[in-house]
Scaffold this active site. Structure first.
Site, PDB file in Angstrom:
ATOM      1  N   MET A  75       0.393  -1.255   0.099  1.00 38.21           N
ATOM      2  CA  MET A  75      -0.187   0.175   0.088  1.00 38.21           C
ATOM      3  C   MET A  75       1.028   0.892  -0.168  1.00 38.21           C
ATOM      4  SD  MET A  75      -2.648  -1.308  -0.249  1.00 38.21           S
ATOM      5  CE  MET A  75      -3.199  -2.712   0.127  1.00 38.21           C
ATOM      6  N   CYS A  76       2.479   1.042  -0.294  1.00 37.90           N
ATOM      7  CA  CYS A  76       3.254   2.608  -0.375  1.00 37.90           C
ATOM      8  C   CYS A  76       2.882   3.009  -1.239  1.00 37.90           C
ATOM      9  CB  CYS A  76       4.604   2.237   0.039  1.00 37.90           C
ATOM     10  SG  CYS A  76       4.580   1.380   1.671  1.00 37.90           S
ATOM     11  N   HIS A  77       2.858   4.419  -1.688  1.00 31.71           N
ATOM     12  CA  HIS A  77       3.098   4.757  -3.109  1.00 31.71           C
ATOM     13  C   HIS A  77       4.502   5.103  -3.324  1.00 31.71           C
ATOM     14  CE1 HIS A  77      -0.234   6.527  -0.987  1.00 31.71           C
ATOM     15  NE2 HIS A  77      -0.900   6.846  -2.137  1.00 31.71           N
ATOM     16  N   MET A 115       7.770   4.552   5.605  1.00 34.39           N
ATOM     17  CA  MET A 115       7.519   3.136   5.385  1.00 34.39           C
ATOM     18  C   MET A 115       9.751   3.390   4.780  1.00 34.39           C
ATOM     19  SD  MET A 115       6.143   1.752   7.309  1.00 34.39           S
ATOM     20  CE  MET A 115       6.530  -0.434   6.314  1.00 34.39           C
ATOM     21  N   GLU A 116       9.753   3.579   4.021  1.00 30.16           N
ATOM     22  CA  GLU A 116      11.005   4.022   3.507  1.00 30.16           C
ATOM     23  C   GLU A 116      12.167   4.136   4.202  1.00 30.16           C
ATOM     24  OE1 GLU A 116       8.370   5.319   0.210  1.00 30.16           O
ATOM     25  OE2 GLU A 116       8.534   5.867   2.454  1.00 30.16           O
ATOM     26  N   ASP A 130      24.294 -10.788   5.020  1.00 31.95           N
ATOM     27  CA  ASP A 130      23.930 -12.305   4.362  1.00 31.95           C
ATOM     28  C   ASP A 130      25.397 -11.425   3.442  1.00 31.95           C
ATOM     29  OD1 ASP A 130      23.855 -13.290   1.231  1.00 31.95           O
ATOM     30  OD2 ASP A 130      24.690 -11.606   0.237  1.00 31.95           O
TER      31      ASP A 130
END
EC number: 4.6.1.17
Length: 160
Positions: A75-77, A115-116, A130
């Protein structure tokens, strides 16, 4: 608490319409960490990890993750980001080292960059894991959280 906005009139998921929102300068800062052994800390600092310069690669991974957050989080733009900065600091704790990661993301737009920033911090820590997992699979990624956000109609947020 405000109403949830990601549901349509049928109770199904939707992407929020931000057409009528005003553009403002927005910033978000997120933090996470990864615990590593003394050996891994030393090899990162001396540039002796076989896969390359761990912090440089992790930094680029965090930047790429921030730029692609809308492809990960449904749902992120998609946003035009104006700045991304990943910072590192080390903290020694008993028999281990903790790499602290800070991700700062900026934009001028109609929706925030929380969110970013969180995605950038997470991807940075995952990349360190990793690149070092051949030496120790027991590394632990720490709590990930938003520490600051500014801009938008809801105003500023500072984690206590």
């Amino acid at each position: 608490m405000s109403e949830l906005t990601h549901f349509n009139e049928q109770g199904r998921a939707k992407m929020v319409d931000i057409s009528d929102k005003q553009e403002t300068t927005r910033t978000a800062i997120a933090h996470t960490s990864i615990e590593v052994t003394n050996e891994i800390h030393q090899k990162i600092e001396e540039g002796k990890i076989g896969k390359g310069d761990v912090l440089s690669v992790a930094q680029v991974a965090g930047i790429m993750a921030a730029k692609n957050t809308s492809q990960w989080i449904p749902m992120c733009h998609p946003l035009s980001l104006t700045g991304i900065n990943i910072r590192f600091s080390w903290e020694q704790q008993e028999q281990k080292w903790v790499l602290k990661i800070e991700a700062e993301v900026k934009t001028k737009g109609k929706t925030g960059v929380e969110m970013e920033a969180l995605t950038a911090a997470s991807a940075t820590a995952l990349t360190v894991y990793d690149m070092c997992k051949a030496l120790d699979k027991g590394m632990m990624i720490g709590q990930t959280y938003l520490s600051h956000k500014s801009g938008g109609k809801n105003g500023d947020y500072h984690r206590a």
